[in-house]
Design a protein around this motif. Sequence first.
Motif, mmCIF file in Angstrom:
data_model
loop_
_atom_site.group_PDB
_atom_site.id
_atom_site.type_symbol
_atom_site.label_atom_id
_atom_site.label_comp_id
_atom_site.label_asym_id
_atom_site.label_seq_id
_atom_site.Cartn_x
_atom_site.Cartn_y
_atom_site.Cartn_z
ATOM 1 N N GLU A 88 0.810 -1.213 0.000
ATOM 2 C CA GLU A 88 0.000 0.000 0.000
ATOM 3 C C GLU A 88 0.849 1.270 0.000
ATOM 4 O O GLU A 88 0.422 2.303 -0.494
ATOM 5 C CB GLU A 88 -0.948 -0.025 1.199
ATOM 6 C CG GLU A 88 -1.965 -1.148 1.060
ATOM 7 C CD GLU A 88 -2.862 -1.298 2.269
ATOM 8 O OE1 GLU A 88 -4.078 -1.036 2.138
ATOM 9 O OE2 GLU A 88 -2.360 -1.696 3.326
ATOM 10 N N GLU A 89 2.039 1.186 0.536
ATOM 11 C CA GLU A 89 2.939 2.340 0.522
ATOM 12 C C GLU A 89 3.675 2.473 -0.801
ATOM 13 O O GLU A 89 3.921 3.588 -1.265
ATOM 14 C CB GLU A 89 3.962 2.209 1.648
ATOM 15 C CG GLU A 89 3.391 2.305 3.048
ATOM 16 C CD GLU A 89 4.483 2.141 4.091
ATOM 17 O OE1 GLU A 89 5.333 3.051 4.208
ATOM 18 O OE2 GLU A 89 4.497 1.105 4.783
ATOM 19 N N ALA A 90 4.056 1.348 -1.397
ATOM 20 C CA ALA A 90 4.870 1.383 -2.613
ATOM 21 C C ALA A 90 4.416 0.310 -3.601
ATOM 22 O O ALA A 90 5.200 -0.555 -4.000
ATOM 23 C CB ALA A 90 6.346 1.192 -2.258
ATOM 24 N N PRO A 91 3.155 0.335 -4.037
ATOM 25 C CA PRO A 91 2.668 -0.715 -4.947
ATOM 26 C C PRO A 91 3.413 -0.762 -6.268
ATOM 27 O O PRO A 91 3.618 -1.849 -6.828
ATOM 28 C CB PRO A 91 1.190 -0.358 -5.145
ATOM 29 C CG PRO A 91 1.095 1.105 -4.814
ATOM 30 C CD PRO A 91 2.103 1.323 -3.728
ATOM 31 N N GLY A 92 3.836 0.400 -6.766
ATOM 32 C CA GLY A 92 4.588 0.408 -8.021
ATOM 33 C C GLY A 92 5.910 -0.321 -7.893
ATOM 34 O O GLY A 92 6.302 -1.109 -8.780
ATOM 35 N N GLU A 93 6.629 -0.089 -6.798
ATOM 36 C CA GLU A 93 7.901 -0.775 -6.572
ATOM 37 C C GLU A 93 7.682 -2.267 -6.352
ATOM 38 O O GLU A 93 8.485 -3.101 -6.804
ATOM 39 C CB GLU A 93 8.619 -0.177 -5.361
ATOM 40 C CG GLU A 93 9.210 1.206 -5.598
ATOM 41 C CD GLU A 93 10.138 1.612 -4.458
ATOM 42 O OE1 GLU A 93 11.083 0.852 -4.155
ATOM 43 O OE2 GLU A 93 9.907 2.676 -3.868
#
Length: 261
Positions: free
Chosen positions: A243-248
């Motif tokens: 949820e904090e860094a879904p793209g990564e």
Amino acid sequence: MFFSGFTLTTLKVNDIPWRLRSGGAGPALMLLHGRPETHVAWHAVAPAFTNRYSVICPDLHPELPPQRQAEDLLALATAMGHDRLILAGQDAGAQIACQIAALAPERVAGVIALEALPGMNHTGRDDMAYSLAQYESCWFGQLHPKPEAGAVQTPPEWQRAPDEQAGIFAPEAVADYTHMALWPQSTSSYWPQGELSLQCPLLVLWGKSGRIGGWYDPPTLWREIAHGHVSGHALDASFFLTEEAPGEVCKAFEGFLSTLP
């Protein structure tokens, strides 16, 4: 759109109802959530893989021992027509993924572990920083507001999120976490029982600003039980990676999945 293209259903396995979302077509990619969330934690990651995989996101049953959950999830995959699996799990979900991989190595092509270590033995590894970070001990040595936050079941930031955290959790996700309330009845020990041995490739991900990377070098610890190729790196997040860094997370998944046969 929230979980676009997915179907929410409940399937009964060994007399236990398993609530899950599924979507896509192809090899099975099972995503297992961590504490204190539900399968909805994967809402920003799961849709990215439905063009090539049958993505299965079940709610865990924390009241059941890890061995039983692993057995049921294998049976669930079979009922859905999948003999082979790729597994990803956050926190407690990673422990269940490892239990599945150890229980049925012939069925698991790869495992991704997010914010997780292979066991709870910290002998010779823990230091003051580790001890002070525990919610169960040294409460009054911790920085405000950890003692107060650790005393309740639902993180208070989910009820009144400070400005810098408000964008992390989707409103739909928060509603599901608080409504389902899976974790208050969880077992006291959530670690897999016995010595685990993983034969498949393993990817380890953790948050740069979280605890695990500050305490340990996670891939080194995982190599003690994982006998396939182990890789891993930190993401720009703390704990709730999906949820904090879904793209990564998606980028890391893509790289790992491309290496699997």
